[in-house]
Design a protein around this motif. Structure first.
Motif, PDB file in Angstrom:
ATOM      1  N   TYR A  35       3.316  -0.979  -6.167  1.00  0.00           N
ATOM      2  CA  TYR A  35       2.079  -0.618  -5.461  1.00  0.00           C
ATOM      3  C   TYR A  35       0.928  -1.523  -5.918  1.00  0.00           C
ATOM      4  O   TYR A  35       0.724  -1.732  -7.110  1.00  0.00           O
ATOM      5  CB  TYR A  35       1.732   0.840  -5.754  1.00  0.00           C
ATOM      6  N   GLY A  36       0.202  -2.100  -4.958  1.00  0.00           N
ATOM      7  CA  GLY A  36      -0.927  -2.971  -5.261  1.00  0.00           C
ATOM      8  C   GLY A  36      -0.565  -4.431  -5.413  1.00  0.00           C
ATOM      9  O   GLY A  36      -1.442  -5.289  -5.514  1.00  0.00           O
ATOM     10  N   SER A  91      -1.255  -7.926  -8.612  1.00  0.00           N
ATOM     11  CA  SER A  91      -2.495  -7.301  -8.150  1.00  0.00           C
ATOM     12  C   SER A  91      -3.380  -8.357  -7.493  1.00  0.00           C
ATOM     13  O   SER A  91      -3.176  -9.558  -7.673  1.00  0.00           O
ATOM     14  CB  SER A  91      -3.248  -6.659  -9.311  1.00  0.00           C
ATOM     15  N   CYS A 128       0.819  -1.216   0.000  1.00  0.00           N
ATOM     16  CA  CYS A 128       0.000   0.000   0.000  1.00  0.00           C
ATOM     17  C   CYS A 128       0.851   1.264   0.000  1.00  0.00           C
ATOM     18  O   CYS A 128       0.357   2.352   0.316  1.00  0.00           O
ATOM     19  CB  CYS A 128      -0.927  -0.005   1.211  1.00  0.00           C
ATOM     20  N   SER A 134       2.039   4.066  -1.800  1.00  0.00           N
ATOM     21  CA  SER A 134       1.519   4.651  -3.039  1.00  0.00           C
ATOM     22  C   SER A 134       2.586   5.029  -4.064  1.00  0.00           C
ATOM     23  O   SER A 134       2.331   4.989  -5.257  1.00  0.00           O
ATOM     24  CB  SER A 134       0.635   5.858  -2.736  1.00  0.00           C
ATOM     25  N   ASN A 135       3.788   5.369  -3.635  1.00  0.00           N
ATOM     26  CA  ASN A 135       4.825   5.735  -4.594  1.00  0.00           C
ATOM     27  C   ASN A 135       5.771   4.570  -4.926  1.00  0.00           C
ATOM     28  O   ASN A 135       6.795   4.773  -5.573  1.00  0.00           O
ATOM     29  CB  ASN A 135       5.615   6.950  -4.096  1.00  0.00           C
ATOM     30  N   SER A 136       5.420   3.371  -4.525  1.00  0.00           N
ATOM     31  CA  SER A 136       6.236   2.186  -4.792  1.00  0.00           C
ATOM     32  C   SER A 136       6.025   1.703  -6.221  1.00  0.00           C
ATOM     33  O   SER A 136       4.916   1.773  -6.758  1.00  0.00           O
ATOM     34  CB  SER A 136       5.845   1.070  -3.825  1.00  0.00           C
TER      35      SER A 136
END
Length: 99
Positions: free
Chosen positions: A20-21, A38, A13, A15-17
């Motif tokens: 992400y997801g 995902s 979680c 967000s800038n990874s």
């Protein structure tokens, strides 16, 4: 869906990874290894895993992997070339990719 041995599946979680997801297996004593990119890909691939009997359920609480090597090899194709399925011969290795 993952094995009930005390391991956890978690979602990145941050967000800038770059991942992400993505979903990760948090194995006891190993760390995090990415399973899929995902939640939807994880669920789709898990369905295939069950249909192809790479994982079977002994009862409603216990799943078994009859052939771990085959599950990892075939898992690379259905889950993608993620670190979790690319660690044949180095199962105790944590592959960090969630920067």
């Amino acid at each position: 869906m993952y094995d009930g041995s005390g391991d956890f599946v978690l979602v990145n979680c941050i967000s800038n990874s770059i991942t992400y997801g993505s979903l990760y297996d948090l194995s006891e004593g190993v760390g995090c290894n990415r399973i899929s990119d995902s939640i939807s890909e994880f669920l789709d691939a898990s369905s295939v895993e069950l249909e192809e009997k790479f994982r079977i359920f002994e009862n409603e609480e216990i799943s078994l992997i009859p052939d771990v090597r085959a599950q990892l090899e075939k898992g690379r194709k259905i889950f993608g070339e993620t670190p979790y399925f690319s660690r044949m011969g180095k199962m105790d290795t944590q592959i960090i990719d969630w920067k």
